[in-house]
Design an enzyme around this catalytic site. Structure first.
Site, PDB file in Angstrom:
ATOM      1  N   GLN A 198       0.611  -1.479  -0.410  1.00  0.00           N
ATOM      2  CA  GLN A 198       0.155  -0.109  -0.099  1.00  0.00           C
ATOM      3  C   GLN A 198       0.884   1.079   0.112  1.00  0.00           C
ATOM      4  O   GLN A 198       1.710   1.455   1.020  1.00  0.00           O
ATOM      5  CB  GLN A 198      -1.228  -0.294   1.274  1.00  0.00           C
TER       6      GLN A 198
ATOM      7  N   HIS B 201      -8.743   2.052  -0.456  1.00  0.00           N
ATOM      8  CA  HIS B 201      -8.957   2.090  -1.794  1.00  0.00           C
ATOM      9  C   HIS B 201      -9.290   0.766  -2.048  1.00  0.00           C
ATOM     10  O   HIS B 201      -8.366  -0.307  -2.025  1.00  0.00           O
ATOM     11  CB  HIS B 201      -7.811   3.096  -2.930  1.00  0.00           C
TER      12      HIS B 201
HETATM   13  P1  5GP Z   1      -1.580   1.314  -3.647  1.00  0.00           P
HETATM   14  O1  5GP Z   1       0.007   1.713  -4.157  1.00  0.00           O
HETATM   15  O2  5GP Z   1      -1.487   1.849  -1.829  1.00  0.00           O
HETATM   16  O3  5GP Z   1      -2.008   0.360  -2.957  1.00  0.00           O
HETATM   17  O4  5GP Z   1      -1.983   2.270  -5.112  1.00  0.00           O
HETATM   18  C1  5GP Z   1      -2.104   3.709  -4.926  1.00  0.00           C
HETATM   19  C2  5GP Z   1      -2.468   3.715  -6.432  1.00  0.00           C
HETATM   20  O5  5GP Z   1      -3.153   4.814  -6.555  1.00  0.00           O
HETATM   21  C3  5GP Z   1      -1.408   3.843  -7.283  1.00  0.00           C
HETATM   22  O6  5GP Z   1      -2.037   2.442  -8.300  1.00  0.00           O
HETATM   23  C4  5GP Z   1      -0.795   5.161  -7.543  1.00  0.00           C
HETATM   24  O7  5GP Z   1      -0.567   4.910  -9.015  1.00  0.00           O
HETATM   25  C5  5GP Z   1      -2.557   5.572  -7.893  1.00  0.00           C
HETATM   26  N1  5GP Z   1      -2.449   7.527  -7.560  1.00  0.00           N
HETATM   27  C6  5GP Z   1      -0.962   7.642  -6.976  1.00  0.00           C
HETATM   28  N2  5GP Z   1      -1.611   9.136  -6.861  1.00  0.00           N
HETATM   29  C7  5GP Z   1      -2.866   9.359  -7.761  1.00  0.00           C
HETATM   30  C8  5GP Z   1      -3.432  10.603  -8.047  1.00  0.00           C
HETATM   31  O8  5GP Z   1      -3.144  11.325  -7.747  1.00  0.00           O
HETATM   32  N3  5GP Z   1      -4.623  10.463  -8.723  1.00  0.00           N
HETATM   33  C9  5GP Z   1      -4.998   9.072  -9.569  1.00  0.00           C
HETATM   34  N4  5GP Z   1      -5.973   9.147 -10.527  1.00  0.00           N
HETATM   35  N5  5GP Z   1      -4.192   8.014  -8.737  1.00  0.00           N
HETATM   36  C10 5GP Z   1      -2.835   8.067  -8.317  1.00  0.00           C
END
Ligand code: 5GP
Ligand code: ZN
Length: 114
Positions: free
Chosen positions: A94, A100
């Site tokens: 994460q 999310h």
């Molecule tokens: P995690 O690694 O926390 O499961 O996923 C976070 C996701 O959020 C990643 O796939 C990254 O590309 C996306 N993300 C991070 N910052 C932003 C943003 O400002 N806008 C959008 N649309 N996606 C984001």
């Protein structure tokens, strides 16, 4: 929550490509997609992760399942399939500390995940 990018998106302060909005969730396109369809289902309310979300008495998982079902219908994925992923904490990979769910489709996904 201050300094949280997904709170900023949910409140409209930070721009995002919004696909869908419901009472509890906002669906946006991931800024760095790893598949032809890569959406993020973001809770409107700030929860650090799925463990925090489940402690909230107002958090209704049925809303989430309904939303996933309607996205699958909209993208005609009911037969082909798709992948939902919830990364939690350091080992889970994460990177954004606001609950999310990744909704990914448009290609085959391997197992086990990397
Ligand atoms: P995690 O690694 O926390 O499961 O996923 C976070 C996701 O959020 C990643 O796939 C990254 O590309 C996306 N993300 C991070 N910052 C932003 C943003 O400002 N806008 C959008 N649309 N996606 C984001
Ligand atoms: Zn947040």
């Amino acid at each position: 929550m201050e300094n949280c990018v997904f709170c900023g998106i949910a409140s409209g302060k930070i721009k995002a490509d919004i696909v869908r909005e419901t009472g509890n969730f906002i669906v946006i396109r991931d800024i760095n997609p790893v598949s032809p369809v890569h959406l993020l289902i973001i809770s409107r309310k700030h929860f650090k992760n799925i463990l925090d979300a489940r402690k909230d008495k107002d958090f209704d998982p049925c809303d989430f399942f309904d939303l996933v079902g309607s996205l699958a219908r909209d993208y005609s994925l009911e037969d082909k399939g798709f992948r939902t992923v919830i990364n939690t904490g350091y080992d889970g990979g994460q990177t954004v500390g606001h609950f999310h769910v990744h909704f990914m489709a448009g290609r085959g996904f391997g197992w086990p995940p990397g």
